[in-house]
Design a protein around this motif. Structure first.
Motif, PDB file in Angstrom:
ATOM      1  N   ASN A  35       0.782  -1.239   0.000  1.00  0.00           N
ATOM      2  CA  ASN A  35       0.000   0.000   0.000  1.00  0.00           C
ATOM      3  C   ASN A  35       0.814   1.289   0.000  1.00  0.00           C
ATOM      4  O   ASN A  35       0.245   2.342   0.231  1.00  0.00           O
ATOM      5  CB  ASN A  35      -1.023   0.017   1.139  1.00  0.00           C
ATOM      6  CG  ASN A  35      -2.337   0.623   0.675  1.00  0.00           C
ATOM      7  OD1 ASN A  35      -2.483   1.018  -0.472  1.00  0.00           O
ATOM      8  ND2 ASN A  35      -3.300   0.723   1.569  1.00  0.00           N
ATOM      9  N   PRO A  37       2.597   3.457  -2.686  1.00  0.00           N
ATOM     10  CA  PRO A  37       2.904   3.525  -4.121  1.00  0.00           C
ATOM     11  C   PRO A  37       4.383   3.791  -4.385  1.00  0.00           C
ATOM     12  O   PRO A  37       4.947   3.269  -5.349  1.00  0.00           O
ATOM     13  CB  PRO A  37       2.068   4.714  -4.611  1.00  0.00           C
ATOM     14  CG  PRO A  37       1.019   4.916  -3.585  1.00  0.00           C
ATOM     15  CD  PRO A  37       1.583   4.447  -2.285  1.00  0.00           C
ATOM     16  N   SER A  38       5.000   4.564  -3.504  1.00  0.00           N
ATOM     17  CA  SER A  38       6.381   4.976  -3.752  1.00  0.00           C
ATOM     18  C   SER A  38       7.340   3.790  -3.741  1.00  0.00           C
ATOM     19  O   SER A  38       8.107   3.584  -4.683  1.00  0.00           O
ATOM     20  CB  SER A  38       6.774   6.031  -2.706  1.00  0.00           C
ATOM     21  OG  SER A  38       8.023   6.551  -3.007  1.00  0.00           O
ATOM     22  N   TYR A  47      12.415   4.696  -0.400  1.00  0.00           N
ATOM     23  CA  TYR A  47      11.137   5.277  -0.832  1.00  0.00           C
ATOM     24  C   TYR A  47       9.983   4.982   0.131  1.00  0.00           C
ATOM     25  O   TYR A  47       8.902   5.526  -0.025  1.00  0.00           O
ATOM     26  CB  TYR A  47      10.799   4.785  -2.250  1.00  0.00           C
ATOM     27  CG  TYR A  47      11.744   5.358  -3.300  1.00  0.00           C
ATOM     28  CD1 TYR A  47      11.373   6.468  -4.053  1.00  0.00           C
ATOM     29  CD2 TYR A  47      13.009   4.812  -3.502  1.00  0.00           C
ATOM     30  CE1 TYR A  47      12.236   7.003  -4.994  1.00  0.00           C
ATOM     31  CE2 TYR A  47      13.882   5.338  -4.435  1.00  0.00           C
ATOM     32  CZ  TYR A  47      13.495   6.433  -5.179  1.00  0.00           C
ATOM     33  OH  TYR A  47      14.346   6.971  -6.102  1.00  0.00           O
ATOM     34  N   SER A  48      10.208   4.087   1.091  1.00  0.00           N
ATOM     35  CA  SER A  48       9.147   3.805   2.077  1.00  0.00           C
ATOM     36  C   SER A  48       9.234   4.810   3.218  1.00  0.00           C
ATOM     37  O   SER A  48      10.211   5.552   3.340  1.00  0.00           O
ATOM     38  CB  SER A  48       9.330   2.395   2.638  1.00  0.00           C
ATOM     39  OG  SER A  48      10.487   2.364   3.473  1.00  0.00           O
ATOM     40  N   ALA A  49       8.229   4.818   4.086  1.00  0.00           N
ATOM     41  CA  ALA A  49       8.271   5.732   5.237  1.00  0.00           C
ATOM     42  C   ALA A  49       9.475   5.402   6.120  1.00  0.00           C
ATOM     43  O   ALA A  49      10.157   6.295   6.625  1.00  0.00           O
ATOM     44  CB  ALA A  49       6.968   5.621   6.025  1.00  0.00           C
ATOM     45  N   ARG A  52      12.490   6.711   4.523  1.00  0.00           N
ATOM     46  CA  ARG A  52      12.525   8.176   4.573  1.00  0.00           C
ATOM     47  C   ARG A  52      13.019   8.652   5.941  1.00  0.00           C
ATOM     48  O   ARG A  52      13.744   9.645   6.043  1.00  0.00           O
ATOM     49  CB  ARG A  52      11.138   8.761   4.233  1.00  0.00           C
ATOM     50  CG  ARG A  52      10.779   8.549   2.775  1.00  0.00           C
ATOM     51  CD  ARG A  52       9.360   8.931   2.388  1.00  0.00           C
ATOM     52  NE  ARG A  52       9.095   8.416   1.046  1.00  0.00           N
ATOM     53  CZ  ARG A  52       9.489   8.989  -0.086  1.00  0.00           C
ATOM     54  NH1 ARG A  52      10.135  10.141  -0.040  1.00  0.00           N
ATOM     55  NH2 ARG A  52       9.250   8.430  -1.257  1.00  0.00           N
ATOM     56  N   CYS A  77       6.846  10.943  -3.553  1.00  0.00           N
ATOM     57  CA  CYS A  77       5.913  10.475  -2.523  1.00  0.00           C
ATOM     58  C   CYS A  77       4.615  11.214  -2.781  1.00  0.00           C
ATOM     59  O   CYS A  77       4.616  12.443  -2.876  1.00  0.00           O
ATOM     60  CB  CYS A  77       6.472  10.806  -1.133  1.00  0.00           C
ATOM     61  SG  CYS A  77       5.241  10.864   0.181  1.00  0.00           S
ATOM     62  N   SER A  79       2.237  11.739  -0.898  1.00  0.00           N
ATOM     63  CA  SER A  79       1.632  12.296   0.336  1.00  0.00           C
ATOM     64  C   SER A  79       0.250  11.691   0.573  1.00  0.00           C
ATOM     65  O   SER A  79      -0.659  12.364   1.064  1.00  0.00           O
ATOM     66  CB  SER A  79       1.519  13.830   0.274  1.00  0.00           C
ATOM     67  OG  SER A  79       2.784  14.401   0.116  1.00  0.00           O
ATOM     68  N   CYS A  80       0.119  10.418   0.200  1.00  0.00           N
ATOM     69  CA  CYS A  80      -1.191   9.757   0.295  1.00  0.00           C
ATOM     70  C   CYS A  80      -1.560   9.420   1.734  1.00  0.00           C
ATOM     71  O   CYS A  80      -2.729   9.191   2.048  1.00  0.00           O
ATOM     72  CB  CYS A  80      -1.206   8.490  -0.550  1.00  0.00           C
ATOM     73  SG  CYS A  80      -0.226   7.126   0.125  1.00  0.00           S
ATOM     74  N   GLY A  81      -0.550   9.354   2.596  1.00  0.00           N
ATOM     75  CA  GLY A  81      -0.811   9.130   4.020  1.00  0.00           C
ATOM     76  C   GLY A  81      -1.064   7.688   4.397  1.00  0.00           C
ATOM     77  O   GLY A  81      -1.373   7.401   5.549  1.00  0.00           O
ATOM     78  N   TYR A  82      -0.904   6.727   3.432  1.00  0.00           N
ATOM     79  CA  TYR A  82      -1.162   5.348   3.882  1.00  0.00           C
ATOM     80  C   TYR A  82      -0.143   4.902   4.923  1.00  0.00           C
ATOM     81  O   TYR A  82      -0.488   4.260   5.923  1.00  0.00           O
ATOM     82  CB  TYR A  82      -1.224   4.306   2.739  1.00  0.00           C
ATOM     83  CG  TYR A  82      -1.415   2.985   3.449  1.00  0.00           C
ATOM     84  CD1 TYR A  82      -2.629   2.720   4.076  1.00  0.00           C
ATOM     85  CD2 TYR A  82      -0.344   2.122   3.681  1.00  0.00           C
ATOM     86  CE1 TYR A  82      -2.788   1.617   4.894  1.00  0.00           C
ATOM     87  CE2 TYR A  82      -0.493   1.018   4.509  1.00  0.00           C
ATOM     88  CZ  TYR A  82      -1.715   0.766   5.106  1.00  0.00           C
ATOM     89  OH  TYR A  82      -1.862  -0.298   5.945  1.00  0.00           O
ATOM     90  N   CYS A  83       1.117   5.279   4.714  1.00  0.00           N
ATOM     91  CA  CYS A  83       2.157   4.837   5.666  1.00  0.00           C
ATOM     92  C   CYS A  83       1.778   5.235   7.089  1.00  0.00           C
ATOM     93  O   CYS A  83       2.027   4.483   8.043  1.00  0.00           O
ATOM     94  CB  CYS A  83       3.522   5.398   5.275  1.00  0.00           C
ATOM     95  SG  CYS A  83       3.540   7.183   5.014  1.00  0.00           S
ATOM     96  N   LEU A  97       3.588  10.694   7.788  1.00  0.00           N
ATOM     97  CA  LEU A  97       3.221  11.632   6.716  1.00  0.00           C
ATOM     98  C   LEU A  97       3.765  13.028   7.010  1.00  0.00           C
ATOM     99  O   LEU A  97       4.335  13.682   6.132  1.00  0.00           O
ATOM    100  CB  LEU A  97       1.698  11.679   6.539  1.00  0.00           C
ATOM    101  CG  LEU A  97       1.217  12.664   5.471  1.00  0.00           C
ATOM    102  CD1 LEU A  97       1.764  12.300   4.096  1.00  0.00           C
ATOM    103  CD2 LEU A  97      -0.306  12.728   5.433  1.00  0.00           C
ATOM    104  N   ASN A 100       7.349  12.943   6.184  1.00  0.00           N
ATOM    105  CA  ASN A 100       7.633  12.932   4.734  1.00  0.00           C
ATOM    106  C   ASN A 100       7.514  14.333   4.149  1.00  0.00           C
ATOM    107  O   ASN A 100       8.327  14.751   3.319  1.00  0.00           O
ATOM    108  CB  ASN A 100       6.628  12.040   3.982  1.00  0.00           C
ATOM    109  CG  ASN A 100       6.718  10.580   4.356  1.00  0.00           C
ATOM    110  OD1 ASN A 100       7.666  10.157   5.002  1.00  0.00           O
ATOM    111  ND2 ASN A 100       5.718   9.805   3.972  1.00  0.00           N
TER     112      ASN A 100
HETATM  113  S1  SF4 Z   1       2.724   9.092   1.898  1.00  0.00           S
HETATM  114 FE1  SF4 Z   1       3.692   7.237   2.679  1.00  0.00          FE
HETATM  115  S2  SF4 Z   1       2.524   5.526   1.721  1.00  0.00           S
HETATM  116 FE2  SF4 Z   1       2.080   7.402   0.522  1.00  0.00          FE
HETATM  117  S3  SF4 Z   1       3.621   7.388  -1.133  1.00  0.00           S
HETATM  118 FE3  SF4 Z   1       4.481   8.637   0.557  1.00  0.00          FE
HETATM  119  S4  SF4 Z   1       5.754   7.170   1.710  1.00  0.00           S
HETATM  120 FE4  SF4 Z   1       4.348   5.951   0.444  1.00  0.00          FE
END
Ligand code: SF4
Ligand code: SF4
Length: 424
Positions: A35, A37-38, A47-49, A52, A77, A79-83, A97, A100
């Motif tokens: 979940n 995307p990055s 590229y993951s939280a 980062r 990123c 900034s979708c906030g799933y992490c 988020l 990030n």
């Molecule tokens: S906000 Fe988090 S889950 Fe969404 S793309 Fe960025 S690092 Fe990935």
């Protein structure tokens, strides 16, 4: 906050990978288990939280330089906030988020931005619109035949705020026009800011351009206050999040509604009635900034403290935004109320929804990444057997319309207002 203020969070991250997958008990298939995307697209830990956090530590410690590769990673990123939601399934004391976005701001402050971001921000500063090439002089053209009251000249109960995408994109303008007519036909007394209508700049914040966001937000808050606005309704999820969360933090004190919330309420009150059948099997995409990032801002002031010199906590207790109270039911209620519509759900929904790929300015700065992210969602939508993918955000709609999935398949993409209109 500055990037260095996030150091305790960087050190607390336990490398559990919760920020990369939907919660394990919610996984229905390996294909749709990821979940972020990055990291999904770039397939590299940075590229993951989690990555980062490590990157920030390395930058602050001087072990990594802010070169072009690092700049690209920071801004890739959505900034979708799933992490953030994934992390908070098991953790309570990390704000991935926020970090990030602060990391992006750190890059921006050091002059490290992506080429594709420059025209967006330049247009925001010059024309108060996030869409390159659009002019302030044409911003309200979409509304010229509507009977929207200019709130600087006469009073209205509710302010309609279309946002840049609906204001300028000729393919989307008619959706904003339909939303206005729909609300007016249900008896809602609607106005708008007229010549003072400008970009909300929420995306500038998502991209780490804090000064540009603050300048615009301050001006917009002043305009809302001068016009005596008490309630804002918007069909755009980005504007919704900007007003409800970011502007509220800056002192805006108004009720903020997304069109889906208002329409759902009007259906329940019997003020919107459907007369036609729309025989369609649809699936609904939760826009990130309406869903998991659509929770209300809760004012908080306090400080971090440790219990037994070990457990991190806050005094007083800090609000926990984990996406659970985003706007999920209103759009689904509308779809279920339309005669003939069958709603089928994708595997990743509500706070665990997959991003459309357009957020964080990525549709302009990283178009291939953005298109891949949208294509992943189209694959997921096609797997449900739905005839159409429905959403409630112009950025999502546009990104899906332009994308194809891994097999080259498209799907019909509809704004929820288009379906409501068809059923009237
Ligand atoms: S906000 Fe988090 S889950 Fe969404 S793309 Fe960025 S690092 Fe990935
Ligand atoms: S879910 Fe949170 S604690 Fe776990 S690796 Fe990701 S950022 Fe770190």
């Amino acid at each position: 906050m500055a990037l260095n203020d996030f150091r305790p969070m960087m050190e607390r991250c336990s490398n559990c990978a919760g920020c990369k997958f939907i919660p394990f008990d919610k996984i229905k298939s390996i294909r749709f288990a990821e979940n972020c995307p990055s990291i999904g697209y770039y397939n590299f830990m940075t590229y993951s939280a989690r990555g980062r956090f490590q990157l920030s530590q390395s930058l602050l410690d001087g072990r990594t330089q802010l070169d072009d590769t690092v700049t690209e990673a920071i801004h890739s990123c959505t900034s979708c906030g799933y992490c953030d939601v994934g992390c908070k399934v098991t953790r309570y004391n990390l704000e991935t988020l926020e970090h990030n976005i602060e990391q992006k701001a750190y890059a921006v402050e050091n002059g490290k931005v992506l080429e594709g971001q420059k025209p967006v921000i330049e247009n925001l500063k010059k024309e108060q619109s996030m869409i390159p090439g659009t002019k302030k002089a044409n911003r309200t053209d979409w509304a010229k035949d509507l009977k929207l009251k200019d709130l600087f000249k006469e009073k209205a109960e509710v302010a309609f705020f279309a946002g840049c995408k609906y204001s300028y994109d000729p393919k989307l303008q008619k959706i904003a026009q339909s939303a206005v007519k729909l609300l007016q036909s249900a008896g809602v007394d609607l106005g708008y800011l007229g010549a003072a209508d400008n970009c909300c700049a929420g995306r500038a914040h998502q991209m780490g351009f804090f000064k540009e966001f603050k300048d615009r937000a301050d001006a917009n808050i002043k305009a809302f206050e001068t016009a005596g606005v008490k309630t804002i309704v918007t069909p755009c999820s980005d504007c919704y999040h900007a007003f409800k969360r970011q502007y509220a933090k800056l002192g805006l004190n108004v009720k903020v509604l997304h069109v889906v919330e208002y329409v759902d309420q009007l259906i329940q009150e019997g003020k919107i009635k459907f007369t036609k059948t729309v025989p369609l099997k649809v699936t609904y995409h939760d826009p990130c900034h309406l869903g998991r990032l659509g929770e209300e801002y809760i004012p908080w002031e306090g400080k971090e403290k440790k219990i037994l010199n070990q457990i991190h906590t806050w005094e007083p207790r800090r609000p926990r935004y984990n996406g659970a109270y985003g706007i999920y039911d209103a759009p689904r209620n509308i779809l279920r109320a339309i005669p003939g519509i069958t709603l089928v759900e994708m595997e990743r929904i509500r706070e665990y929804s997959w991003c459309c790929g357009a957020g964080g300015g990525c549709s302009e700065s990283n178009p291939e990444f953005s298109a891949w992210t949208a294509g992943e969602r189209i694959t997921e939508a096609n797997a449900t057997g739905a005839d159409a993918l429905v959403t409630a955000c112009p950025w999502c709609k546009d990104n899906f319309v332009n994308a194809v999935d891994e097999n080259g398949n498209k799907i019909e993409v509809l704004d929820i207002i288009e379906l409501v209109q068809q059923a009237m």
